[in-house]
Design a protein around this motif. Structure first.
Motif, mmCIF file in Angstrom:
data_model
loop_
_atom_site.group_PDB
_atom_site.id
_atom_site.type_symbol
_atom_site.label_atom_id
_atom_site.label_comp_id
_atom_site.label_asym_id
_atom_site.label_seq_id
_atom_site.Cartn_x
_atom_site.Cartn_y
_atom_site.Cartn_z
ATOM 1 N N LYS A 90 0.858 -1.068 -0.109
ATOM 2 C CA LYS A 90 -0.191 -0.005 0.005
ATOM 3 C C LYS A 90 0.777 1.167 -0.011
ATOM 4 N N THR A 91 0.359 2.091 -0.949
ATOM 5 C CA THR A 91 1.268 3.578 -0.882
ATOM 6 C C THR A 91 1.299 4.116 0.519
ATOM 7 N N GLY A 92 2.209 4.606 1.106
ATOM 8 C CA GLY A 92 2.361 5.184 2.296
ATOM 9 C C GLY A 92 2.899 4.202 3.393
ATOM 10 N N GLN A 93 2.945 2.668 2.952
ATOM 11 C CA GLN A 93 3.250 1.695 3.922
ATOM 12 C C GLN A 93 4.862 1.131 3.471
ATOM 13 N N GLN A 94 5.008 1.771 2.293
ATOM 14 C CA GLN A 94 6.364 1.246 1.464
ATOM 15 C C GLN A 94 7.480 1.432 2.317
ATOM 16 N N ASN A 95 8.596 0.576 1.742
ATOM 17 C CA ASN A 95 9.989 0.853 2.580
ATOM 18 C C ASN A 95 10.209 0.439 3.859
ATOM 19 N N LYS A 96 8.973 -0.380 4.413
ATOM 20 C CA LYS A 96 9.119 -0.504 5.903
ATOM 21 C C LYS A 96 9.488 -2.136 6.276
ATOM 22 N N GLY A 97 9.891 -2.828 5.087
ATOM 23 C CA GLY A 97 10.274 -4.284 5.020
ATOM 24 C C GLY A 97 8.946 -5.117 4.885
ATOM 25 N N ILE A 98 7.730 -4.343 4.756
ATOM 26 C CA ILE A 98 6.618 -5.164 4.577
ATOM 27 C C ILE A 98 6.546 -6.180 3.186
ATOM 28 N N GLY A 99 6.985 -5.514 2.273
ATOM 29 C CA GLY A 99 7.253 -6.609 1.000
ATOM 30 C C GLY A 99 8.033 -7.644 1.260
ATOM 31 N N GLN A 100 9.225 -7.452 1.919
ATOM 32 C CA GLN A 100 10.069 -8.605 1.679
ATOM 33 C C GLN A 100 9.486 -9.634 2.809
ATOM 34 N N GLU A 101 8.904 -9.138 4.029
ATOM 35 C CA GLU A 101 8.296 -10.107 4.977
ATOM 36 C C GLU A 101 6.955 -11.079 4.438
ATOM 37 N N MET A 102 6.277 -10.046 3.526
ATOM 38 C CA MET A 102 5.439 -10.636 3.054
ATOM 39 C C MET A 102 5.566 -11.749 1.968
ATOM 40 N N ILE A 103 6.713 -11.526 0.934
ATOM 41 C CA ILE A 103 6.911 -12.290 -0.005
ATOM 42 C C ILE A 103 7.450 -13.601 0.821
ATOM 43 N N LEU A 104 8.428 -13.555 1.874
ATOM 44 C CA LEU A 104 9.031 -14.632 2.573
ATOM 45 C C LEU A 104 7.829 -15.629 2.967
ATOM 46 N N HIS A 105 6.722 -15.071 3.712
ATOM 47 C CA HIS A 105 5.637 -15.715 4.002
ATOM 48 C C HIS A 105 4.837 -16.336 2.940
#
Ligand SMILES: CC(C)(COP(=O)(O)OP(=O)(O)OC[C@H]1O[C@@H](n2cnc3c(N)ncnc32)[C@H](O)[C@@H]1OP(=O)(O)O)[C@@H](O)C(=O)NCCC(=O)NCCS
Length: 181
Positions: A90-105
């Protein structure tokens, strides 16, 4: 922030489509947002259920990111392969590590369900962070001609999985569009 994850997209189709549309609109253009929004709609509504998996990151009950995986069939290789696309936070939530954690999950969920390899097509600088490496058509033939072959990436999900994947490959109908590749 402690993330929760869900693989259930059926009850959240509109929210997920909106997130993806907005994220790609801000990152690229309204046209790209609409195109990728339609792609996730097609994945959720027009793809056999056994051929698609999703992982969404939740903040409370709100979806703040999602990643889709769909089946890629190799004519001469019986191992199970998924393509990861698209990925959006989500725009505004980027660059906090969410993408990487979600992909790994999501990858862990695929591994548990017996998938042997995941392939994707994107910026190597980003996907290398979650264990992908650049691959060639000799290692795995893409389903359509790639306009940027350096973006062809892959990751075995088990220590036993060995390249190459053999034979031509076929993606689901939602991804079978030259503009995506
Ligand atoms: C790409 C995206 C999914 C990354 O998710 P995220 O939660 O913002 O990223 P993370 O916090 O996990 O990772 C941040 C790192 O990735 C890098 N990064 C983020 N987006 C990137 C991109 N598009 N290309 C290359 N690197 C990127 C950041 O610079 C940062 O690097 P650092 O850790 O070395 O500082 C998200 O930014 C997004 O939704 N972008 C718009 C849609 C999109 O472009 N999707 C990808 C194509 S399918």
């Amino acid at each position: 922030m402690t993330l929760e994850f869900t693989s259930d997209f059926a009850s959240r189709e509109a929210e997920i489509t909106q997130l993806v549309t907005d994220s790609f609109t801000v990152a690229d253009s309204a046209e790209e947002g609409a195109f990728v929004g339609q792609l996730v709609r097609d994945l959720m509504q027009g793809t056999p259920r056994d051929d698609v998996m999703m992982c969404a990151a939740l903040d409370g009950n709100m979806v703040i990111g999602c990643v889709f995986f769909s089946r890629l069939r190799f004519e001469e290789d019986g191992r199970r392969v998924s393509v990861m696309a698209p990925v959006a936070v989500k725009t505004g939530q980027q660059n906090k590590g969410i993408g990487q954690e979600m992909i790994l999950h999501g990858l862990e969920g695929l591994r548990k369900s017996g998938v042997d390899f995941v392939l994707t097509y994107g910026d190597p600088n980003y996907y290398i962070k979650t264990g992908f490496e650049q691959i060639t058509a000799d290692m795995a033939q893409p389903p359509l001609r790639l306009s940027m072959p350096f973006g062809w990436l892959g990751r075995p999900l088990s220590t036993k999985a060995r390249w190459p994947l053999v034979g031509p490959s076929h993606c689901v109908a939602a991804l079978n569009k030259p503009a995506l590749w």
